[in-house]
Design an enzyme around this catalytic site. Structure first.
Site, short mmCIF file in Angstrom:
data_model
loop_
_atom_site.label_atom_id
_atom_site.label_comp_id
_atom_site.label_asym_id
_atom_site.label_seq_id
_atom_site.Cartn_x
_atom_site.Cartn_y
_atom_site.Cartn_z
N LEU A 229 0.85 -1.19 0.00
CA LEU A 229 0.00 0.00 0.00
C LEU A 229 0.89 1.24 0.00
CD1 LEU A 229 -1.49 -2.08 2.40
CD2 LEU A 229 -3.30 -0.46 1.84
N GLY A 250 7.11 -5.27 1.95
CA GLY A 250 7.37 -3.84 2.04
C GLY A 250 6.13 -3.00 1.80
N ARG A 251 6.24 -1.72 2.20
CA ARG A 251 5.15 -0.76 2.02
C ARG A 251 3.83 -1.35 2.52
NH1 ARG A 251 6.28 2.17 -3.86
NH2 ARG A 251 8.26 3.11 -3.26
N ALA A 252 3.86 -1.80 3.73
CA ALA A 252 2.69 -2.49 4.26
C ALA A 252 2.17 -1.86 5.55
CB ALA A 252 3.03 -3.97 4.48
N HIS A 279 9.49 -4.87 5.62
CA HIS A 279 8.89 -3.98 6.61
C HIS A 279 7.38 -3.88 6.46
CE1 HIS A 279 9.74 -1.14 3.21
NE2 HIS A 279 8.56 -0.64 3.56
#
Length: 386
Positions: A229, A250-252, A279
């Site tokens: 996201l 990532g981007r979570a 992450h």
């Protein structure tokens, strides 16, 4: 025969319509409202109904497959050493669909065109899956240009050029408002599962969704999708509740930027982060983030170090004292966040978050005990569970 067909249609309408109503920041969103639920009979009709300006309740009662409908492109994609070659990785990487390749090398590629251009969702739409049958394959959805009052519920969006970065986004919000994204599943996407910006996303509730990152092509070279996201809108208010994010890296989520006038308030409650190879939260400037009752299991980095330095305001609720300190401004005791087999979760209690959250008190959703999150979220999140 006509009687049988009519009975089937009436049963379909009774069985599949929007279930429940949104809480949090998208409260009051009605989508197609009282419009008669109907299932399109062709891809062309599906696109017409989704994109026109007529209030509709659109039933997705089958797999709508866009792959091949707009042709393919054969050309050159960029292969990057760190995200494509994957020496020593546990999966293939992702090549990049782009017009420059600094630091990489050009390789031959072939990708589907339909995934590159999402369907633009008109205002006052409910797009609702029937049982567990509702699948949109090879094309995403986009709410933009001032369109609003949209419900996307019980749909599986999948197979948007998953082997290529920039292969397609599942759901895009750009100059939108009043959007409820509920009980969906998203998998095998080339780029972002959900992305907002550069215009506002507005008031959004993302609830009870399954973000399934399992893939054979990973920019992290680990079989886990990286682009989960990306929230960059100019004036955005998010309720993020009851979601299951698993096998991503990532981007979570990532939220915030200093490249625009982005202003984001994010309330994350009772979400289950499981088996993340990179992450979860990555928070940039111009953000106010209240996190409570989230469960991180086998998550390498629940919160990036950058999040602590970029200027965003965080309330991470990691201690009993921090939970109790919510009472003065919010009128309730926050639920602490829990880790199991995961990296460090930093204690941040920026008072500005509570002050801002207090002004949105009517939009803050309640929580249940964090120990119950894994079982409840897995049982409830995703398609066929409304």
């Amino acid at each position: 025969m006509k009687t049988a067909v009519l009975s089937l249609l009436l049963a379909l309408q009774a069985y599949a319509r929007v279930t429940g109503s949104p809480s949090g920041f998208a409260a009051g969103t009605t989508g197609g409202g009282s419009a008669t639920p109907a299932a399109p009979s062709s891809l062309d009709e599906l696109v017409q109904w989704i994109t026109d300006d007529t209030p509709r309740v659109i039933l997705i009662d089958r797999t709508w497959d866009f792959i091949g409908t707009e042709g393919t492109t054969t050309g050159k994609c960029c292969s990057m050493p760190s995200t494509t070659v994957c020496n020593g990785g546990t999966s293939k990487g992702q090549a990049w669909i782009q017009d420059h390749c600094d630091g990489g090398s050009w390789v031959s590629c072939k990708y589907d065109n339909a995934a590159l251009t999402p369907m633009d969702v008109g205002s006052n739409k409910s797009i609702v899956g029937v049982g567990n049958k509702g699948v949109i394959k090879g094309k995403g959805l986009r709410v933009r240009n001032g369109n609003k009052n949209v419900i996307i519920q019980n749909i599986h969006i999948t197979n948007l050029n998953p082997q290529y970065v920039w292969g397609g986004d599942a759901i895009t919000l750009d100059n939108a408002d009043q959007v409820w994204i509920d009980h969906n599943k998203i998998s095998l996407i080339g780029r972002q599962f959900i992305v907002s910006g550069w215009g506002k996303a507005g008031h959004v509730t993302i609830s009870n969704n399954e973000f399934d990152g399992r893939t054979s092509w990973s920019a992290g070279c680990n079989g886990k999708h990286y682009w989960t996201l990306l929230l960059l809108g100019e004036q955005d208010y998010y309720t993020f509740e009851g979601n299951w994010l698993h096998d991503v890296s990532g981007r979570a989520p990532h939220m915030g930027t200093d490249h625009t006038k982005s202003q984001i308030f994010f309330h994350g409650v009772n979400n289950y982060f499981q088996n993340l190879g990179g992450h979860a939260f990555d928070v940039d400037t111009n953000t106010w983030v209240l996190l409570e009752g989230n469960y991180f299991e086998n998550v390498k980095t629940p919160l990036t170090d950058t999040s602590l330095k970029a200027g965003g305001k965080l309330y991470t609720t990691s201690t009993v004292n921090a939970a109790g300190a919510c009472l003065d401004k919010l009128g309730y005791i926050c639920e602490w966040n829990r880790l199991a087999g995961s990296g460090a979760w930093q204690d941040r209690t920026d008072a500005d978050v509570k002050t801002k959250a207090a002004t949105y008190k009517n939009s803050l959703v309640g929580h249940y005990p964090v120990a119950d999150v894994p079982a409840k979220v897995v049982a409830n999140a995703g398609v066929g569970k409304v």
